[in-house]
Motif scaffolding. Structure first.
Motif, PDB file in Angstrom:
ATOM      1  N   VAL A  75      35.103  29.452  29.140  1.00 27.32           N
ATOM      2  CA  VAL A  75      35.889  28.214  29.174  1.00 27.32           C
ATOM      3  C   VAL A  75      35.431  27.261  30.263  1.00 27.32           C
ATOM      4  O   VAL A  75      36.012  26.200  30.449  1.00 27.32           O
ATOM      5  CB  VAL A  75      37.422  28.474  29.281  1.00 27.32           C
ATOM      6  CG1 VAL A  75      37.915  29.282  28.101  1.00 27.32           C
ATOM      7  CG2 VAL A  75      37.799  29.096  30.615  1.00 27.32           C
ATOM      8  N   GLY A  76      34.372  27.638  30.999  1.00 29.61           N
ATOM      9  CA  GLY A  76      33.775  26.708  31.939  1.00 29.61           C
ATOM     10  C   GLY A  76      34.005  26.964  33.413  1.00 29.61           C
ATOM     11  O   GLY A  76      33.565  26.165  34.244  1.00 29.61           O
ATOM     12  N   LEU A  77      34.684  28.040  33.773  1.00 26.97           N
ATOM     13  CA  LEU A  77      34.779  28.353  35.194  1.00 26.97           C
ATOM     14  C   LEU A  77      33.397  28.772  35.693  1.00 26.97           C
ATOM     15  O   LEU A  77      32.635  29.419  34.969  1.00 26.97           O
ATOM     16  CB  LEU A  77      35.777  29.487  35.449  1.00 26.97           C
ATOM     17  CG  LEU A  77      37.256  29.124  35.327  1.00 26.97           C
ATOM     18  CD1 LEU A  77      38.126  30.371  35.451  1.00 26.97           C
ATOM     19  CD2 LEU A  77      37.663  28.103  36.374  1.00 26.97           C
ATOM     20  N   THR A  78      33.093  28.419  36.914  1.00 22.83           N
ATOM     21  CA  THR A  78      31.817  28.810  37.505  1.00 22.83           C
ATOM     22  C   THR A  78      31.955  30.180  38.162  1.00 22.83           C
ATOM     23  O   THR A  78      33.072  30.642  38.435  1.00 22.83           O
ATOM     24  CB  THR A  78      31.369  27.794  38.571  1.00 22.83           C
ATOM     25  OG1 THR A  78      32.279  27.855  39.682  1.00 22.83           O
ATOM     26  CG2 THR A  78      31.295  26.384  38.001  1.00 22.83           C
ATOM     27  N   THR A  79      30.828  30.791  38.434  1.00 22.16           N
ATOM     28  CA  THR A  79      30.860  32.070  39.148  1.00 22.16           C
ATOM     29  C   THR A  79      31.526  31.898  40.515  1.00 22.16           C
ATOM     30  O   THR A  79      32.299  32.762  40.931  1.00 22.16           O
ATOM     31  CB  THR A  79      29.442  32.653  39.314  1.00 22.16           C
ATOM     32  OG1 THR A  79      28.608  31.701  39.960  1.00 22.16           O
ATOM     33  CG2 THR A  79      28.846  33.042  37.974  1.00 22.16           C
ATOM     34  N   THR A  80      31.258  30.794  41.175  1.00 23.16           N
ATOM     35  CA  THR A  80      31.866  30.541  42.486  1.00 23.16           C
ATOM     36  C   THR A  80      33.373  30.420  42.369  1.00 23.16           C
ATOM     37  O   THR A  80      34.115  30.965  43.200  1.00 23.16           O
ATOM     38  CB  THR A  80      31.254  29.275  43.130  1.00 23.16           C
ATOM     39  OG1 THR A  80      29.847  29.478  43.282  1.00 23.16           O
ATOM     40  CG2 THR A  80      31.885  28.974  44.476  1.00 23.16           C
ATOM     41  N   GLU A  81      33.861  29.732  41.341  1.00 25.03           N
ATOM     42  CA  GLU A  81      35.312  29.604  41.158  1.00 25.03           C
ATOM     43  C   GLU A  81      35.950  30.961  40.888  1.00 25.03           C
ATOM     44  O   GLU A  81      37.038  31.265  41.403  1.00 25.03           O
ATOM     45  CB  GLU A  81      35.622  28.641  40.006  1.00 25.03           C
ATOM     46  CG  GLU A  81      35.306  27.193  40.338  1.00 25.03           C
ATOM     47  CD  GLU A  81      35.362  26.283  39.123  1.00 25.03           C
ATOM     48  OE1 GLU A  81      35.804  25.131  39.301  1.00 25.03           O
ATOM     49  OE2 GLU A  81      34.970  26.700  38.007  1.00 25.03           O
ATOM     50  N   ILE A  82      35.298  31.778  40.084  1.00 26.21           N
ATOM     51  CA  ILE A  82      35.828  33.109  39.778  1.00 26.21           C
ATOM     52  C   ILE A  82      35.864  33.957  41.038  1.00 26.21           C
ATOM     53  O   ILE A  82      36.887  34.581  41.357  1.00 26.21           O
ATOM     54  CB  ILE A  82      34.998  33.776  38.662  1.00 26.21           C
ATOM     55  CG1 ILE A  82      35.208  33.033  37.340  1.00 26.21           C
ATOM     56  CG2 ILE A  82      35.355  35.258  38.533  1.00 26.21           C
ATOM     57  CD1 ILE A  82      34.222  33.397  36.244  1.00 26.21           C
ATOM     58  N   VAL A  83      34.771  33.979  41.782  1.00 24.31           N
ATOM     59  CA  VAL A  83      34.723  34.761  43.019  1.00 24.31           C
ATOM     60  C   VAL A  83      35.780  34.257  43.994  1.00 24.31           C
ATOM     61  O   VAL A  83      36.495  35.046  44.612  1.00 24.31           O
ATOM     62  CB  VAL A  83      33.305  34.724  43.642  1.00 24.31           C
ATOM     63  CG1 VAL A  83      33.307  35.276  45.058  1.00 24.31           C
ATOM     64  CG2 VAL A  83      32.335  35.503  42.767  1.00 24.31           C
ATOM     65  N   GLU A  84      35.895  32.953  44.119  1.00 26.03           N
ATOM     66  CA  GLU A  84      36.890  32.394  45.043  1.00 26.03           C
ATOM     67  C   GLU A  84      38.312  32.789  44.639  1.00 26.03           C
ATOM     68  O   GLU A  84      39.143  33.099  45.503  1.00 26.03           O
ATOM     69  CB  GLU A  84      36.747  30.870  45.115  1.00 26.03           C
ATOM     70  CG  GLU A  84      37.515  30.236  46.242  1.00 26.03           C
ATOM     71  CD  GLU A  84      37.099  30.709  47.633  1.00 26.03           C
ATOM     72  OE1 GLU A  84      37.972  30.661  48.537  1.00 26.03           O
ATOM     73  OE2 GLU A  84      35.949  31.121  47.840  1.00 26.03           O
ATOM     74  N   ALA A  85      38.600  32.791  43.338  1.00 23.53           N
ATOM     75  CA  ALA A  85      39.933  33.213  42.871  1.00 23.53           C
ATOM     76  C   ALA A  85      40.197  34.670  43.236  1.00 23.53           C
ATOM     77  O   ALA A  85      41.313  35.027  43.659  1.00 23.53           O
ATOM     78  CB  ALA A  85      40.046  33.017  41.357  1.00 23.53           C
ATOM     79  N   LEU A  86      39.182  35.509  43.109  1.00 24.18           N
ATOM     80  CA  LEU A  86      39.353  36.930  43.426  1.00 24.18           C
ATOM     81  C   LEU A  86      39.470  37.151  44.928  1.00 24.18           C
ATOM     82  O   LEU A  86      40.252  38.005  45.373  1.00 24.18           O
ATOM     83  CB  LEU A  86      38.212  37.747  42.818  1.00 24.18           C
ATOM     84  CG  LEU A  86      38.080  37.623  41.293  1.00 24.18           C
ATOM     85  CD1 LEU A  86      36.893  38.422  40.787  1.00 24.18           C
ATOM     86  CD2 LEU A  86      39.359  38.024  40.580  1.00 24.18           C
ATOM     87  N   ILE A  87      38.725  36.391  45.729  1.00 18.94           N
ATOM     88  CA  ILE A  87      38.885  36.454  47.181  1.00 18.94           C
ATOM     89  C   ILE A  87      40.285  35.998  47.565  1.00 18.94           C
ATOM     90  O   ILE A  87      40.956  36.621  48.401  1.00 18.94           O
ATOM     91  CB  ILE A  87      37.810  35.607  47.891  1.00 18.94           C
ATOM     92  CG1 ILE A  87      36.429  36.239  47.719  1.00 18.94           C
ATOM     93  CG2 ILE A  87      38.147  35.427  49.381  1.00 18.94           C
ATOM     94  CD1 ILE A  87      35.274  35.345  48.182  1.00 18.94           C
ATOM     95  N   HIS A  88      40.747  34.925  46.953  1.00 19.94           N
ATOM     96  CA  HIS A  88      42.095  34.407  47.224  1.00 19.94           C
ATOM     97  C   HIS A  88      43.144  35.476  46.923  1.00 19.94           C
ATOM     98  O   HIS A  88      44.109  35.646  47.682  1.00 19.94           O
ATOM     99  CB  HIS A  88      42.340  33.144  46.394  1.00 19.94           C
ATOM    100  CG  HIS A  88      43.645  32.495  46.679  1.00 19.94           C
ATOM    101  ND1 HIS A  88      43.864  31.719  47.790  1.00 19.94           N
ATOM    102  CD2 HIS A  88      44.806  32.507  45.986  1.00 19.94           C
ATOM    103  CE1 HIS A  88      45.107  31.273  47.781  1.00 19.94           C
ATOM    104  NE2 HIS A  88      45.707  31.730  46.694  1.00 19.94           N
ATOM    105  N   ALA A  89      42.961  36.214  45.842  1.00 22.18           N
ATOM    106  CA  ALA A  89      43.919  37.259  45.469  1.00 22.18           C
ATOM    107  C   ALA A  89      44.001  38.356  46.523  1.00 22.18           C
ATOM    108  O   ALA A  89      45.055  39.003  46.664  1.00 22.18           O
ATOM    109  CB  ALA A  89      43.541  37.856  44.117  1.00 22.18           C
ATOM    110  N   SER A  90      42.935  38.574  47.284  1.00 19.84           N
ATOM    111  CA  SER A  90      42.944  39.652  48.276  1.00 19.84           C
ATOM    112  C   SER A  90      44.059  39.480  49.302  1.00 19.84           C
ATOM    113  O   SER A  90      44.612  40.463  49.780  1.00 19.84           O
ATOM    114  CB  SER A  90      41.589  39.751  48.990  1.00 19.84           C
ATOM    115  OG  SER A  90      41.383  38.657  49.868  1.00 19.84           O
TER     116      SER A  90
END
Length: 150
Positions: free
Chosen positions: A100-115
């Motif tokens: 759907v167009g999320l970048t790898t950086t956006e995905i990684v950042e979302a997962l870091i944020h979840a930590s």
């Protein structure tokens, strides 16, 4: 995308059929085949569950107005990370997030944020799922320009 669903459980009403068809259209538009594979895997044991995932999950929930597909995927990534133990579903949604167009950086950042909300073990598990998907797609290394020093 080819129709993957060989067996559709008996649907009792026109409304239920419409929900299923709407959900199938949404799933096919965002998924790239991963969700269809999950639905196919359910056909010999729980075709009704496959139907409910499509009709309710995508026909009722995902098709709602108010959030775009990228926003929905960010929420989904956060929720699956927080739940933990959902790595197979997280893998499907990392793939969908890219679709759907999320970048790898956006995905990684979302997962870091979840930590910060669900802890390092769950975030690490999620990051390693993302790493697997990124590697399969030739998207490593991820360029992280968002470090505190940079």
């Amino acid at each position: 995308m080819t129709e993957h669903f060989d067996h559709v459980p008996t649907i009792d009403s026109a409304e239920d059929r419409a929900r299923y068809e709407r959900g199938l259209a949404v799933l096919q538009a965002i998924d790239g085949g991963s969700g269809a594979a999950v639905m196919d895997a359910l056909q010999d044991i729980a075709p009704a569950l496959a139907h409910h995932v499509v009709a309710y999950g995508f026909g009722d929930i995902y098709a709602r107005p108010g959030l775009d597909p990228k926003q929905r995927q960010l929420v989904t990534l956060g929720m699956l990370t927080a739940l933990g133990g959902c790595e197979p579903q997280l893998e499907v949604h990392v793939k969908t997030s890219l679709n759907v167009g999320l970048t790898t950086t956006e995905i990684v950042e979302a997962l870091i944020h979840a930590s910060g909300y669900c802890g390092f073990p769950k975030a690490l598990n999620a990051i390693f799922v993302a790493k697997k998907v990124f590697a399969e797609r030739g998207l490593l290394p991820v360029q992280d320009h968002l470090t505190p020093e940079g």
